[in-house]
Write a protein that holds these residues in place. Sequence first.
Motif, short mmCIF file in Angstrom:
data_model
loop_
_atom_site.label_atom_id
_atom_site.label_comp_id
_atom_site.label_asym_id
_atom_site.label_seq_id
_atom_site.Cartn_x
_atom_site.Cartn_y
_atom_site.Cartn_z
N SER A 118 0.86 -1.26 -0.02
CA SER A 118 -0.13 -0.06 0.00
C SER A 118 1.08 1.25 0.04
CB SER A 118 -0.78 -0.01 1.19
OG SER A 118 -0.32 0.13 2.56
N ASP A 119 2.09 1.19 0.63
CA ASP A 119 2.92 2.32 0.74
C ASP A 119 3.70 2.57 -0.44
OD1 ASP A 119 2.20 3.09 3.20
OD2 ASP A 119 3.78 2.14 4.26
N LEU A 120 4.18 1.61 -1.27
CA LEU A 120 4.81 1.48 -2.40
C LEU A 120 4.61 2.65 -3.56
CD1 LEU A 120 7.36 0.18 -3.58
CD2 LEU A 120 6.07 -1.27 -4.97
N PHE A 168 3.05 5.84 -3.09
CA PHE A 168 3.30 6.90 -2.81
C PHE A 168 4.75 7.05 -2.50
CE2 PHE A 168 4.08 9.56 1.22
CZ PHE A 168 3.52 10.86 0.74
N ALA A 169 5.60 6.03 -2.23
CA ALA A 169 7.01 6.23 -1.98
C ALA A 169 7.61 6.47 -3.38
CB ALA A 169 7.55 4.86 -1.56
N ALA A 170 7.04 5.83 -4.28
CA ALA A 170 7.69 6.02 -5.66
C ALA A 170 7.22 7.55 -6.33
CB ALA A 170 7.00 5.15 -6.81
N ASP A 171 6.19 7.85 -5.97
CA ASP A 171 5.81 9.18 -6.40
C ASP A 171 6.76 10.34 -5.85
OD1 ASP A 171 3.91 8.53 -8.33
OD2 ASP A 171 2.03 8.68 -6.64
N LEU A 172 6.77 9.80 -4.44
CA LEU A 172 7.74 11.01 -3.82
C LEU A 172 9.15 11.11 -4.25
CD1 LEU A 172 7.88 12.82 -1.56
CD2 LEU A 172 8.15 10.94 0.14
N MET A 173 9.84 9.69 -4.45
CA MET A 173 10.99 9.38 -5.13
C MET A 173 11.22 10.28 -6.58
SD MET A 173 12.05 5.74 -4.12
CE MET A 173 13.56 5.69 -4.88
N THR A 174 10.14 10.19 -7.19
CA THR A 174 10.08 10.73 -8.65
C THR A 174 10.05 12.34 -8.35
OG1 THR A 174 8.44 8.93 -9.40
CG2 THR A 174 8.65 11.01 -10.64
N ALA A 175 9.15 12.71 -7.50
CA ALA A 175 9.35 14.37 -7.26
C ALA A 175 10.52 14.85 -6.93
CB ALA A 175 8.27 14.67 -6.26
N THR A 205 8.71 -6.04 -2.26
CA THR A 205 9.61 -4.80 -2.70
C THR A 205 10.31 -5.44 -4.19
OG1 THR A 205 11.33 -5.55 -1.29
CG2 THR A 205 10.07 -3.93 -0.40
N GLY A 206 9.94 -6.52 -4.62
CA GLY A 206 10.57 -6.89 -5.72
C GLY A 206 10.45 -6.24 -7.04
N GLN A 207 9.27 -5.69 -7.14
CA GLN A 207 9.04 -4.83 -8.36
C GLN A 207 9.80 -3.57 -8.32
OE1 GLN A 207 4.79 -3.52 -8.41
NE2 GLN A 207 4.93 -3.29 -10.71
N LEU A 208 10.09 -2.95 -7.10
CA LEU A 208 10.82 -1.69 -6.98
C LEU A 208 12.17 -2.18 -7.19
CD1 LEU A 208 11.16 1.12 -6.20
CD2 LEU A 208 11.45 0.54 -3.84
N ALA A 262 4.75 3.21 -9.76
CA ALA A 262 3.67 3.77 -9.11
C ALA A 262 2.21 3.53 -9.86
CB ALA A 262 3.47 5.37 -8.80
N ASP A 263 2.47 3.63 -11.09
CA ASP A 263 1.05 3.30 -11.70
C ASP A 263 0.90 1.93 -11.86
OD1 ASP A 263 0.66 6.25 -12.57
OD2 ASP A 263 1.60 5.95 -14.45
N ASP A 264 1.76 0.97 -12.10
CA ASP A 264 1.50 -0.42 -12.11
C ASP A 264 1.10 -0.96 -10.58
OD1 ASP A 264 2.27 -0.55 -14.72
OD2 ASP A 264 4.29 -1.11 -14.44
N ALA A 265 1.77 -0.21 -9.76
CA ALA A 265 1.27 -0.78 -8.14
C ALA A 265 0.19 -0.32 -8.08
CB ALA A 265 2.27 -0.09 -7.15
N ARG A 266 -0.64 1.00 -8.42
CA ARG A 266 -1.84 1.36 -8.21
C ARG A 266 -2.82 0.28 -8.93
NH1 ARG A 266 0.31 6.26 -8.73
NH2 ARG A 266 0.49 7.44 -6.67
N GLU A 267 -2.57 0.05 -10.07
CA GLU A 267 -3.39 -0.94 -10.89
C GLU A 267 -3.64 -2.31 -10.26
OE1 GLU A 267 -6.23 -1.73 -13.30
OE2 GLU A 267 -5.35 0.07 -13.47
N ALA A 268 -2.38 -2.59 -9.83
CA ALA A 268 -2.63 -4.06 -9.15
C ALA A 268 -3.36 -3.76 -7.79
CB ALA A 268 -1.10 -4.28 -8.92
N ALA A 269 -3.31 -2.92 -7.13
CA ALA A 269 -3.95 -2.93 -5.77
C ALA A 269 -5.40 -2.65 -6.26
CB ALA A 269 -3.62 -1.43 -5.04
#
Length: 185
Positions: A43-45, A47-54, A107-110, A132-139
């Motif tokens: 669930s946090d992945l 958000f973390a990916a978006d934050l790292m992207t920013a 965390t394998g995907q990251l 981040a987009d893939d993780a949201r779609e999977a969720a």
Amino acid sequence: MTALLIGGSVGIIAGILTIPAAVTYLRRKEPPQTRQERARIVSDLPFAADLMTACLLAGRPVSAATEIAANAIGGPLGQRLSWVSSQLRLGADPEPTWATLAKDPATGQLSRAMSRAAQSGAPVADVLTRLADDAREAARAASVASARRVGVKAVAPLGLCFLPAFVLLGIIPVIAGLASTIVIP
């Protein structure tokens, strides 16, 4: 237990054969704490990916972006990202550092995305946005599947309630009516 239920020499043999199966099942069963940690990481992945992207788009290096995300997220994903950040700041090779996260399925995907970006030299921000987009779609897909399972599981109790009522109010009166005309001339 199996030996007592079946009894005799066949029961003893069956009991001996079920012990390895039971041990294997119990070893494979995941502790609830691990399951909760994995769910929180998933669930946090995004958000973390978006934050790292920013952070990367703002000009920060990968180690700093990872550290900022780790501090903001916290929890099990934050701990893992904090370790990666400290390794990267100390000058460790990015590929094996990110590859250590591949051991955990959450965390394998990251890990794979960041290792590929380090190997190919691809822009990390683009990789993280896609992640981040893939993780949201999977969720989203997992929540839809969970909602469908609830609907299917709700049908059985309703069937058990309505089937006896249908038999008592619909079928038995018809059979009683037919039987009275057949039995009584």
